[in-house]
Motif scaffolding. Structure first.
Motif: not given
Lengths: 115, 117
Positions: A40-44, B107-109
């Motif tokens: 459920g998170q963004g791209l790290e 990127f954003g979240k």
């Protein structure tokens, strides 16, 4: 195939084991990226290869993580002594350097589960 | 360091209606690219639309358009005539041109969009 290919699609491993994730970029793409996406998170951002330049490793979370890119094509992301917090989807992307088209094309990712 | 902020973790829209997803970014560069990517449950990231910062005209791709406000560092995505297939995570992303340096996409979240039938 014409797209970015990642393998395996899913991987379940025991805590403490090492894993290798593979990325086969689009032919001719000189840039290759690895990202991690927790539930459920963004791209790290993890690591970035561009041609023959030294890779940008600034996103690697610990020294258990490493990646290499052989012959400017296939890349392998290695996680040593896996921990439960390493569980995530690992996404690979590639793009061309030349020209104005800077679109990154993504693979479908590898879902890693550490039990 | 460049950062991308998506302030709406979740949004919903009625089928056939219009929805706008917000994105702001922070940069000291004058030339850069902005992107919106869609990630359906299949996990496959798909490019929706792209904007070059030096172009004043807002990009459009069929039902998708952006409102690019360079001075405000804002890059919102408008989806018109929403369809059930638009339901997905949407990510805003930023990068500088290749000749300005070797940098990755930032990127954003993400914003999770639900479409209600």
């Amino acid at each position: 195939g014409a797209g970015v290919s990642q393998s395996p699609s899913n991987k379940v491993t025991e805590k403490g084991k090492d894993v290798e994730l593979r990325c086969d970029p689009i032919s001719g793409h000189t840039a290759l990226y690895w990202y991690r996406q927790s539930l459920g998170q963004g791209l790290e951002f993890l690591i970035y290869f561009q041609g023959n330049s030294a890779p940008d490793k600034s996103g690697l979370p610990s020294d258990r993580f490493s990646a290499e890119r052989t012959g400017g094509s296939v890349s392998t992301l290695t996680i040593q002594r896996t921990q439960q917090e390493d569980s995530a989807v690992y996404l690979c992307a590639s793009s061309r350097r030349q020209g104005s088209n800077t679109e990154a094309f993504f693979g479908q990712g590898t879902r890693l589960t550490v039990v | 360091a460049q950062t991308v902020t998506q302030s709406q973790p979740e949004m919903s829209v009625q089928e056939a209606e219009t929805v706008t997803l917000s994105c702001t970014y922070d940069t000291s560069e004058s030339d850069y690219y902005l992107f919106w990517y869609k990630q359906p449950p299949s996990r496959q990231m798909i490019l929706v639309i792209r904007q070059e910062a030096y172009k004043q005209q807002n990009a459009t791709e069929n039902r998708f358009s952006v409102n690019f406000q360079k001075a405000a560092k804002s890059f919102s995505l408008k989806i018109s005539d929403s369809q059930l297939g638009d339901a997905a995570m949407y990510f805003c992303a930023y990068r500088i041109p290749w000749n300005s340096g070797n940098t990755p996409l930032v990127f954003g979240k993400g914003t999770r969009l639900s479409v209600i039938a």
